[in-house]
Design an enzyme around this catalytic site. Structure first.
Site, PDB file in Angstrom:
ATOM      1  N   GLY A   1     -11.989  13.719  20.123  1.00  0.00           N
ATOM      2  CA  GLY A   1     -12.835  13.667  21.091  1.00  0.00           C
ATOM      3  C   GLY A   1     -14.064  12.516  20.753  1.00  0.00           C
TER       4      GLY A   1
ATOM      5  N   ARG B   1      -5.816  -2.042   8.648  1.00  0.00           N
ATOM      6  CA  ARG B   1      -5.902  -3.669   8.403  1.00  0.00           C
ATOM      7  C   ARG B   1      -6.078  -4.273   9.854  1.00  0.00           C
ATOM      8  NH1 ARG B   1      -2.211  -6.611   4.127  1.00  0.00           N
ATOM      9  NH2 ARG B   1      -1.876  -4.578   3.524  1.00  0.00           N
TER      10      ARG B   1
ATOM     11  N   GLU C   1     -11.454  -0.879  10.366  1.00  0.00           N
ATOM     12  CA  GLU C   1     -11.644  -1.848   9.329  1.00  0.00           C
ATOM     13  C   GLU C   1     -11.799  -3.362   9.704  1.00  0.00           C
ATOM     14  OE1 GLU C   1      -9.686  -1.456   5.659  1.00  0.00           O
ATOM     15  OE2 GLU C   1      -7.677  -1.491   6.783  1.00  0.00           O
TER      16      GLU C   1
ATOM     17  N   THR D   1       3.890   2.645   5.430  1.00  0.00           N
ATOM     18  CA  THR D   1       2.635   2.097   5.540  1.00  0.00           C
ATOM     19  C   THR D   1       1.707   3.165   6.602  1.00  0.00           C
ATOM     20  OG1 THR D   1       1.070   0.550   6.460  1.00  0.00           O
ATOM     21  CG2 THR D   1       3.349   0.337   7.200  1.00  0.00           C
ATOM     22  N   ILE D   2       0.606   3.413   6.194  1.00  0.00           N
ATOM     23  CA  ILE D   2      -0.469   4.330   6.925  1.00  0.00           C
ATOM     24  C   ILE D   2      -0.600   3.384   8.286  1.00  0.00           C
ATOM     25  CG2 ILE D   2      -1.023   5.589   4.925  1.00  0.00           C
ATOM     26  CD1 ILE D   2      -4.021   4.162   5.668  1.00  0.00           C
ATOM     27  N   ASP D   3      -0.548   2.241   8.466  1.00  0.00           N
ATOM     28  CA  ASP D   3      -1.076   1.275   9.500  1.00  0.00           C
ATOM     29  C   ASP D   3      -0.330   1.494  10.601  1.00  0.00           C
ATOM     30  OD1 ASP D   3      -3.073   0.503   7.431  1.00  0.00           O
ATOM     31  OD2 ASP D   3      -1.831  -1.335   6.881  1.00  0.00           O
TER      32      ASP D   3
ATOM     33  N   GLY E   1       0.769  -1.205  -0.129  1.00  0.00           N
ATOM     34  CA  GLY E   1       0.111  -0.003   0.051  1.00  0.00           C
ATOM     35  C   GLY E   1       0.889   1.237  -0.049  1.00  0.00           C
TER      36      GLY E   1
ATOM     37  N   ARG F   1     -25.627   6.872  10.939  1.00  0.00           N
ATOM     38  CA  ARG F   1     -24.855   6.677   9.754  1.00  0.00           C
ATOM     39  C   ARG F   1     -23.749   6.012   9.580  1.00  0.00           C
ATOM     40  NH1 ARG F   1     -29.527   7.581   8.708  1.00  0.00           N
ATOM     41  NH2 ARG F   1     -30.237   9.647   7.473  1.00  0.00           N
TER      42      ARG F   1
ATOM     43  N   ASP G   1       4.892  -4.533   6.281  1.00  0.00           N
ATOM     44  CA  ASP G   1       5.347  -6.002   6.941  1.00  0.00           C
ATOM     45  C   ASP G   1       5.507  -7.054   5.785  1.00  0.00           C
ATOM     46  OD1 ASP G   1       2.516  -6.026   6.757  1.00  0.00           O
ATOM     47  OD2 ASP G   1       2.224  -6.959   8.782  1.00  0.00           O
ATOM     48  N   GLY G   2       4.463  -6.939   4.780  1.00  0.00           N
ATOM     49  CA  GLY G   2       4.601  -7.919   3.452  1.00  0.00           C
ATOM     50  C   GLY G   2       5.769  -7.778   2.803  1.00  0.00           C
ATOM     51  N   SER G   3       6.028  -6.427   2.513  1.00  0.00           N
ATOM     52  CA  SER G   3       7.218  -6.102   1.695  1.00  0.00           C
ATOM     53  C   SER G   3       8.457  -6.433   2.506  1.00  0.00           C
ATOM     54  CB  SER G   3       7.206  -4.535   1.624  1.00  0.00           C
ATOM     55  OG  SER G   3       5.996  -4.079   0.572  1.00  0.00           O
TER      56      SER G   3
ATOM     57  N   MET H   1      -8.990   2.978   8.276  1.00  0.00           N
ATOM     58  CA  MET H   1      -7.963   1.846   7.962  1.00  0.00           C
ATOM     59  C   MET H   1      -7.184   1.443   8.939  1.00  0.00           C
ATOM     60  SD  MET H   1      -7.054   2.448   3.900  1.00  0.00           S
ATOM     61  CE  MET H   1      -8.016   1.832   2.703  1.00  0.00           C
TER      62      MET H   1
ATOM     63  N   VAL I   1      18.026   8.525  -2.990  1.00  0.00           N
ATOM     64  CA  VAL I   1      18.740   8.833  -4.092  1.00  0.00           C
ATOM     65  C   VAL I   1      19.746   9.791  -3.865  1.00  0.00           C
ATOM     66  CG1 VAL I   1      18.502   9.702  -6.512  1.00  0.00           C
ATOM     67  CG2 VAL I   1      16.963   8.001  -5.470  1.00  0.00           C
TER      68      VAL I   1
ATOM     69  N   ASP J   1       1.715  -0.499  11.462  1.00  0.00           N
ATOM     70  CA  ASP J   1       1.771  -1.656  12.134  1.00  0.00           C
ATOM     71  C   ASP J   1       3.265  -2.602  12.311  1.00  0.00           C
ATOM     72  OD1 ASP J   1       1.972  -1.942   9.290  1.00  0.00           O
ATOM     73  OD2 ASP J   1       0.582  -3.616   9.197  1.00  0.00           O
TER      74      ASP J   1
HETATM   75  P1  ADP Z   1       2.789  -4.116   2.805  1.00  0.00           P
HETATM   76  O1  ADP Z   1       3.850  -4.400   2.317  1.00  0.00           O
HETATM   77  O2  ADP Z   1       1.998  -2.595   2.671  1.00  0.00           O
HETATM   78  O3  ADP Z   1       2.260  -4.850   4.143  1.00  0.00           O
HETATM   79  P2  ADP Z   1       1.528  -6.430   1.176  1.00  0.00           P
HETATM   80  O4  ADP Z   1       1.308  -7.443   2.593  1.00  0.00           O
HETATM   81  O5  ADP Z   1       0.788  -6.253   0.150  1.00  0.00           O
HETATM   82  O6  ADP Z   1       1.581  -4.869   1.634  1.00  0.00           O
HETATM   83  O7  ADP Z   1       3.096  -6.818   0.671  1.00  0.00           O
HETATM   84  C1  ADP Z   1       3.333  -6.259  -0.341  1.00  0.00           C
HETATM   85  C2  ADP Z   1       4.267  -7.365  -1.271  1.00  0.00           C
HETATM   86  O8  ADP Z   1       5.402  -7.946  -0.381  1.00  0.00           O
HETATM   87  C3  ADP Z   1       3.190  -8.183  -1.870  1.00  0.00           C
HETATM   88  O9  ADP Z   1       2.476  -8.015  -2.924  1.00  0.00           O
HETATM   89  C4  ADP Z   1       4.373  -9.510  -2.138  1.00  0.00           C
HETATM   90  O10 ADP Z   1       4.921  -9.009  -3.445  1.00  0.00           O
HETATM   91  C5  ADP Z   1       5.521  -9.255  -1.018  1.00  0.00           C
HETATM   92  N1  ADP Z   1       5.339 -10.162   0.130  1.00  0.00           N
HETATM   93  C6  ADP Z   1       4.323 -10.094   0.859  1.00  0.00           C
HETATM   94  N2  ADP Z   1       4.310 -11.192   1.948  1.00  0.00           N
HETATM   95  C7  ADP Z   1       5.416 -11.838   1.534  1.00  0.00           C
HETATM   96  C8  ADP Z   1       5.892 -13.261   1.926  1.00  0.00           C
HETATM   97  N3  ADP Z   1       5.588 -13.684   2.781  1.00  0.00           N
HETATM   98  N4  ADP Z   1       7.034 -13.326   1.172  1.00  0.00           N
HETATM   99  C9  ADP Z   1       7.433 -12.710   0.057  1.00  0.00           C
HETATM  100  N5  ADP Z   1       7.138 -11.809  -0.367  1.00  0.00           N
HETATM  101  C10 ADP Z   1       5.983 -11.430   0.267  1.00  0.00           C
HETATM  102  O1  F6P Z   2      -1.923  -1.333   4.602  1.00  0.00           O
HETATM  103  C1  F6P Z   2      -2.449  -0.222   4.038  1.00  0.00           C
HETATM  104  C2  F6P Z   2      -3.823  -0.309   3.792  1.00  0.00           C
HETATM  105  O2  F6P Z   2      -4.314   0.881   3.324  1.00  0.00           O
HETATM  106  C3  F6P Z   2      -4.748  -0.835   4.889  1.00  0.00           C
HETATM  107  O3  F6P Z   2      -4.845  -0.071   5.802  1.00  0.00           O
HETATM  108  C4  F6P Z   2      -5.993  -1.603   4.132  1.00  0.00           C
HETATM  109  O4  F6P Z   2      -6.473  -2.639   5.026  1.00  0.00           O
HETATM  110  C5  F6P Z   2      -5.312  -2.242   2.776  1.00  0.00           C
HETATM  111  O5  F6P Z   2      -4.101  -1.273   2.497  1.00  0.00           O
HETATM  112  C6  F6P Z   2      -6.016  -1.835   1.500  1.00  0.00           C
HETATM  113  O6  F6P Z   2      -5.565  -2.438   0.386  1.00  0.00           O
HETATM  114  P1  F6P Z   2      -5.917  -2.081  -1.092  1.00  0.00           P
HETATM  115  O7  F6P Z   2      -5.437  -0.788  -1.491  1.00  0.00           O
HETATM  116  O8  F6P Z   2      -5.381  -3.238  -1.870  1.00  0.00           O
HETATM  117  O9  F6P Z   2      -7.492  -1.905  -1.015  1.00  0.00           O
END
Ligand code: ADP
Ligand code: F6P
Length: 318
Positions: free
Chosen positions: A185, A171, A222, A125-127, A11, A243, A103-105, A169, A24, A129
């Site tokens: 508040g 996650r 969310e 990441t905005i999260d 994200g 709402r 964390d995924g990246s 948001m 850079v 986390d």
């Molecule tokens: P974020 O980095 O914001 O948490 P994602 O969870 O979508 O976003 O992860 C971003 C990218 O990082 C994924 O699309 C994938 O290419 C890579 N990635 C995520 N999890 C793994 C993993 N367990 N092993 C290898 N690459 C990963």
């Molecule tokens: O990780 C950033 C984030 O904006 C989360 O807050 C949210 O759950 C998710 O990405 C949304 O993902 P996408 O942009 O793939 O809908």
């Protein structure tokens, strides 16, 4: 002279561009070569790679999103795909890779490190986390966006004496919700950390309504429940006009705040300082006002921080 690649992944978040600019310009000032890799890990596989000079990052600092573009590329979880990425890096002679993402990246970076690539992670990441760092790039900007939206919702909720459930948001992380609820508040806060007891929550709403509280803002992270459905149920069961507002991707955009620009610039410098010392497999972050770095595997294993103090602050002052 070292050859350094940089990509943004997952994200997007405001401040990513500041960190890329910093990486850079700092790298070039030390005499290194920098390669911008577009579209995250996917672009690496596709060889979407351009040699950068200092002007490649001109006029990017104040821009939201990521000019390097981003991608979700689940295929990168497969080792065979990561091995192809290593071959691409070898072809370009790129020995160091800076990854800006969540964390995924970082998981991808950790696994690339295990294949011999010297990776440095910058938390974007905005999260908020990633618990090894106090703040991730983009959190402050997103928080200000959420606060501005809630302030506006308060005006109309008060005018109509309504309950407004605002889905924020994060996650699985309640930081954006907790900080925004305190800062505006809000009357109710529901996050993964507080848990959600629907009956208790509805009873609290009824009680505050009976005490003469005319309107309420409910901040909810969310992925907890369907807020539109919940609003309807509250209205049907209690008669309180309700709402739901899903803030959605508007939270990810916008020009980065001063805090995110400064953080991006500072983290970028530390990333290059590590590379100057031939160090890989680490990530950079902030602890108080101090820039830190940590082994990426250890950083990913840091347990999430206790949110008790802030949740307590919310409860006492709401
Ligand atoms: P974020 O980095 O914001 O948490 P994602 O969870 O979508 O976003 O992860 C971003 C990218 O990082 C994924 O699309 C994938 O290419 C890579 N990635 C995520 N999890 C793994 C993993 N367990 N092993 C290898 N690459 C990963
Ligand atoms: O990780 C950033 C984030 O904006 C989360 O807050 C949210 O759950 C998710 O990405 C949304 O993902 P996408 O942009 O793939 O809908």
């Amino acid at each position: 002279m070292k050859k350094i690649g940089i990509l943004t992944s997952g994200g997007d978040s405001p401040g990513m561009n500041a960190s890329v600019r910093s990486v850079v310009r700092t790298a070039i000032s030390y005499g290194h070569e920098v390669y911008g890799i577009y579209y995250g890990y996917k672009g690496l596989l596709d060889e979407n790679i351009q040699k950068f000079d200092r002007y490649s990052v001109s006029e990017k600092l104040d821009k939201g999103g990521t000019f390097l573009r981003s991608a979700r590329f689940p295929e990168f979880k497969e080792e065979s795909v990561r091995r192809q990425a290593v071959e691409v890096l070898k072809k370009y002679g790129i020995e160091y890779l800076v990854i800006v993402g969540g964390d995924g990246s970082f998981m991808g970076a950790k696994k690339l490190t295990e294949l011999g690539v010297k990776c440095i992670g910058i938390p974007g990441t905005i999260d908020n986390d990633l618990s090894y760092t106090d703040f991730t790039l983009g959190f402050d900007t997103a928080l200000n966006t959420v606060i501005e939206a809630i302030d506006k919702l308060r005006d109309t909720s008060a005018s109509h004496q309504r309950c407004n459930i605002v889905e924020v948001m994060g996650r699985n992380c309640g930081d954006l919700s907790i900080h925004s609820a305190i800062s505006t508040g809000a009357k109710h806060l529901i996050t993964p950390e507080t848990g959600f007891d629907k009956e208790k929550f509805i009873n609290e709403l009824i009680e505050s309504n009976e005490r003469g509280i005319e309107y309420s803002i409910v901040v909810m992270t969310e992925n907890i429940t369907d807020v539109i459905q919940l609003a309807k149920e509250i209205e049907d069961r209690t008669g309180i006009e309700t709402r739901a507002t899903i803030l959605g991707h508007v939270q990810r955009g916008g020009s980065p705040t001063a805090a995110d620009r400064m953080l991006g610039m500072r983290l970028g410098v530390r990333a290059i300082e590590l590379i100057n010392d031939n160090i890989g497999g680490r990530c950079v972050g902030i602890d108080g006002d101090e820039v830190i770095d940590m082994d990426i595997t250890k950083a990913l294993a840091v347990p999430s921080r206790s949110k008790k103090e802030l949740i307590n602050l919310f409860e006492i002052t709401k």
